[in-house]
Design an enzyme around this catalytic site. Structure first.
Site, short mmCIF file in Angstrom:
data_model
loop_
_atom_site.label_atom_id
_atom_site.label_comp_id
_atom_site.label_asym_id
_atom_site.label_seq_id
_atom_site.Cartn_x
_atom_site.Cartn_y
_atom_site.Cartn_z
CD GLU A 25 -0.84 0.62 3.69
OE1 GLU A 25 -1.36 1.74 3.47
OE2 GLU A 25 -0.79 0.10 4.81
CE LYS A 159 1.32 2.15 14.77
NZ LYS A 159 1.32 2.57 13.38
N1 PSU Z 1 -2.18 1.56 10.71
C1 PSU Z 1 -0.86 1.75 10.84
N2 PSU Z 1 -0.19 2.45 9.86
C2 PSU Z 1 -0.85 2.96 8.77
C3 PSU Z 1 -2.26 2.74 8.66
C4 PSU Z 1 -2.88 2.04 9.64
O1 PSU Z 1 -0.27 1.30 11.80
O2 PSU Z 1 -0.21 3.60 7.93
C5 PSU Z 1 -2.98 3.24 7.43
C6 PSU Z 1 -3.31 2.08 6.48
O3 PSU Z 1 -3.18 2.55 5.15
C7 PSU Z 1 -4.78 1.78 6.77
C8 PSU Z 1 -5.30 3.17 7.08
O4 PSU Z 1 -5.46 1.19 5.71
O5 PSU Z 1 -4.25 3.79 7.82
C9 PSU Z 1 -6.58 3.13 7.86
O6 PSU Z 1 -7.13 4.42 7.94
P1 PSU Z 1 -8.62 4.61 8.49
O7 PSU Z 1 -8.55 4.29 9.96
O8 PSU Z 1 -8.92 6.05 8.24
O9 PSU Z 1 -9.49 3.67 7.74
#
Ligand code: PSU
Ligand code: MN
Length: 301
Positions: A25, A159
């Protein structure tokens, strides 16, 4: 969406010959990791995959074109330019119609992987159910994508800024297998054990590949989440992280941040509070996930 896809030639060739390919990604590059490590880590992840005989395809959107297999210059752009969109399912049409440049989340990258016929995806951590979601309704689109897109996502769990128990419950309700790789505990990104048990365990890449094949032959549309714990020597104790997370969540509340800014805000706060140590751990677990993804891709090839 196919008319918007641009597949790098070595990726297309590997797919044609059914050689191992993994997707990576780009939100982690544009919105997840700090500069300048974001770009070096992204390139290192690709190198790691190549050294294991797989073709890496980092996914992103450049001026309205979906690129499967960004070159180093394009990775650098996503990692340094201002105004790069964070692209999840709901953002695709807008980004493409406007000729925008964007980084794909786990959700967005899974969508693209499926269109291109790539079955394995390596990331650091997925998005999930946020703490307080019963009020905010903040649940990452990553979970819904796992419920409808048959791609294997290798992660170190999620996380602990999230409600990890809620995240697992949501995945269970939506029929997504969460497979612990040589563990029966859900990992919490920086720490190997969130304290939450997992019912499904695999001991080899072949076993993960076998589950995926049966899942597909049963016609099940769900993806598969492989939970691969951070290597012991790079782990940060859960109690240490919990302190930083408490502070980050309090600052989030005070700043009144909402929507897709929530995750990047929390990630950068935790990083700032924990210093270089969390970055080291983040890089180590990402590369560890790349290695496992390559072995799963090889088992499927
Ligand atoms: N968790 C991490 N590092 C990240 C992300 C999540 O530890 O970089 C990023 C990933 O791309 C994940 C996105 O798909 O954040 C999720 O964002 P949201 O909670 O807005 O869906
Ligand atoms: Mn959200």
């Amino acid at each position: 969406m196919k008319e918007y896809l641009h597949v790098r030639s070595d990726v297309a060739e590997a797919l044609r010959l059914q050689r191992p390919v993994i997707v990576l990604e780009s939100t982690i590059i544009a919105h997840g990791l700090p500069r300048p490590q974001n770009v070096t880590v992204a390139l290192q992840a690709e190198e790691e995959a190549r050294s294991l005989g797989a073709v890496p395809a980092t996914v992103g959107i450049l001026e309205g074109r979906i690129v499967i297999g960004l070159d180093p210059g394009q990775i650098e752009r996503l990692g340094t330019e201002e105004g790069v969109l964070k692209v999840s399912r709901r953002d695709f049409a807008y980004a493409l119609a406007g000729g925008r440049t964007g980084a794909t989340t786990v959700c967005g990258t899974m969508m693209v992987a499926r269109l291109a016929g790539i079955r394995v995806f390596a990331t650091g951590g997925i998005g999930g159910v946020h703490r307080g979601a019963e009020r905010s309704l903040d649940i990452s689109a990553d979970l819904l994508e796992l419920a409808r897109t048959p791609v294997i996502v290798v992660s170190a769990g999620a996380k602990a800024i999230l409600d990890l128990s809620g995240t697992l419950e949501f995945l269970e309700t939506r029929g997504v297998p969460v497979i612990g790789y040589r563990t029966d505990r859900f990992p919490a990104f920086y720490s190997a054990d969130s304290g939450l048990p997992l019912d499904l365990v695999a001991d080899s890449p072949e076993q993960v590949a076998a589950v995926y094949r049966v899942q597909r032959s049963l016609g099940l549309e769900q993806g598969l989440l492989v939970a691969n714990p951070v290597p012991k020597e790079h782990e940060i104790p859960r109690a240490t992280m919990e302190g930083y997370i408490g502070t980050a969540l309090a600052e989030l509340e005070r700043a009144g941040v909402r929507g897709k800014q929530v995750t990047p805000f929390l990630l950068s706060k935790v990083l700032e509070l924990s210093g270089g140590r969390s970055l080291d751990s983040n890089i180590a677990l990402l590369l560890n996930n790349v290695r496992l993804a390559c072995r799963i891709a090889a088992a499927l090839a």
